[in-house]
Design a protein around this motif. Structure first.
Motif, short mmCIF file in Angstrom:
data_model
loop_
_atom_site.label_atom_id
_atom_site.label_comp_id
_atom_site.label_asym_id
_atom_site.label_seq_id
_atom_site.Cartn_x
_atom_site.Cartn_y
_atom_site.Cartn_z
N LEU A 8 -60.02 8.17 58.19
CA LEU A 8 -58.67 8.51 57.74
C LEU A 8 -58.07 9.70 58.48
N GLN A 9 -58.84 10.31 59.35
CA GLN A 9 -58.33 11.44 60.11
C GLN A 9 -57.38 10.96 61.22
N PRO A 10 -56.32 11.71 61.49
CA PRO A 10 -55.45 11.36 62.63
C PRO A 10 -56.24 11.33 63.93
N ILE A 11 -55.90 10.41 64.80
CA ILE A 11 -56.58 10.26 66.08
C ILE A 11 -55.59 10.59 67.21
N GLN A 12 -55.99 11.52 68.08
CA GLN A 12 -55.13 11.94 69.17
C GLN A 12 -55.44 11.14 70.43
N ASN B 168 -53.99 11.41 74.09
CA ASN B 168 -53.10 12.12 75.00
C ASN B 168 -51.95 12.75 74.21
N SER B 169 -50.74 12.31 74.44
CA SER B 169 -49.60 12.91 73.73
C SER B 169 -49.23 12.17 72.45
N SER B 170 -50.02 11.15 72.11
CA SER B 170 -49.74 10.34 70.91
C SER B 170 -50.76 10.62 69.81
N THR B 171 -50.30 10.51 68.58
CA THR B 171 -51.19 10.67 67.42
C THR B 171 -51.09 9.44 66.54
N VAL B 172 -52.24 8.87 66.22
CA VAL B 172 -52.29 7.69 65.36
C VAL B 172 -52.63 8.15 63.95
#
Length: 363
Positions: free
Chosen positions: A108-112, A114-118
């Motif tokens: 459930l943690q945000p995934i980085q 490059n310049s994008s965050t999922v």
């Protein structure tokens, strides 16, 4: 599917070992209202609590289930028949979810990138149609990730195990905001009403392929997400280099666990010609006779009844079809001589020379 009787708007919840009535469970008639309550509870639950806070609440719910394990395990045995030792093992697994929670927390943690965050976002109302073979643990394997993600959940337990489902859901719900986790009771008609409701955004079901197809056909026009764990036909292969004692032991043990009513249990065995006769002898003479059939509440019984008389008739038809078409009956155990009417005991049975076209192989 299991022929569970419904009378005066209630499930007649019966013990498959004795045929005795356990309880009358009222069928849920206000499905739309339950879904609406879950829908209204969704935004506060998903937006005002963090994943970590939700997981901590769920852990408290599991502690509640652990505290009632001495009630829950016998209830599982009484409702669906599995030996008490297996039911106790299931309940122990229910309470031991630390590793599972860590996986959820990491996922459930945000995934980085490059310049994008999922970022994972909750969907809304999730319906869980849970099975009868693992009536406590299967609810949680589906409900925990849904709830930790911020969804609200409605569980419809199998009509075979309604009281187990109720006990699990109510124990978890004690620590959650109102209407975040609810239970709906009933047969396939209640499940169909839940699946078809447009406010339900995801359906999770463990069960038969036939039911899975019905769910998909209802969900498709709404592009509703589905998680379906359906039936299999799992083979075991014994090569001529195998340790025959271990292979025979495992063949019996993993065919008869939960009376064979497990999606990944061994359902057919292919044996190399060179060791076929010896393997059959070890299975039928050494290991199969150790598995006594009887009431699962009695600890000496390693095989309980099948879940229902409908299931018993189904298995009887499979075995008879194979014998009629030339299969050889190598071994068949006894069943309790005093088995009451309405019980669903079936003997441990070993068949050889089972060919394609016989029901035990193809269905």
């Amino acid at each position: 599917v299991q022929g569970i009787p419904i009378q005066d708007g209630c499930i007649l919840n019966k013990n498959p070992a004795t045929g005795e009535l356990i309880s009358k469970v009222p069928i849920t008639t206000n499905v739309e209202e339950i879904v609406e309550k879950a829908h209204d509870a969704f935004l506060p639950w998903s937006t005002t609590t963090s994943a970590q806070e939700r997981i901590e609440l769920l852990k408290k719910g599991l502690e509640e289930i652990k505290s009632i394990s001495t009630e829950l395990a016998p209830l599982i045995t009484q409702e669906m028949g599995k030996p008490l030792l297996e039911a106790q093992g299931e309940v122990e697994g229910v309470a031991d979810k630390d590793e599972y929670f860590q996986i959820l927390q990491d996922a459930l943690q945000p995934i980085q990138h490059n310049s994008s965050t999922v970022i994972r976002q909750a969907l809304g109302v999730v319906v869980i149609l849970s099975p009868w073979n693992f009536p406590a643990d299967e609810i949680l394997l589906l409900a925990l990730p849904a709830l930790a993600s911020g969804n609200t959940v409605i569980v419809k337990p199998s009509e075979v195990t309604p009281e187990t489902g109720r006990m699990v859901v109510e124990s978890m719900a004690k620590y959650l905001p109102t209407n975040v986790l609810q239970v709906a009771q009933g047969d396939g008609s209640v499940g169909a009403a839940l699946v078809g409701n447009t406010s339900v955004k995801m359906v999770c079901m463990t069960g038969s392929s036939a039911t899975g197809k019905k769910i998909l056909s209802t969900a498709a026009p709404q592009l509703k997400r589905c998680v379906l764990e359906l039936g299999g036909k799992d083979p075991m292969i014994v090569f001529d280099s195998a340790d025959l004692e271990k292979a025979a032991h495992d063949a019996v043990a993993y065919s008869l666990s939960n009376s064979g009513q497990v999606c990944c249990s061994i359902e057919r065995i292919y044996v190399a010609d060179a060791v076929h006769d010896e393997f059959c002898k070890v299975v039928s003479e050494k290991f199969a006779p150790n598995f006594k059939v009887g009431n699962g509440m009695e600890m000496e019984n390693l095989v309980g009844p099948l879940v229902s008389t409908t299931q018993k008739e189904h298995v009887e038809a499979h075995v008879q079809d194979a014998i009629d078409k030339g299969a050889e009956l190598l071994y068949q155990s006894s069943v309790p001589e005093d088995a009451p009417e309405g019980s669903s005991f079936f003997p441990v049975t070993v068949l050889s020379n089972v060919q394609r076209g016989m029901r035990p192989v193809k269905s």
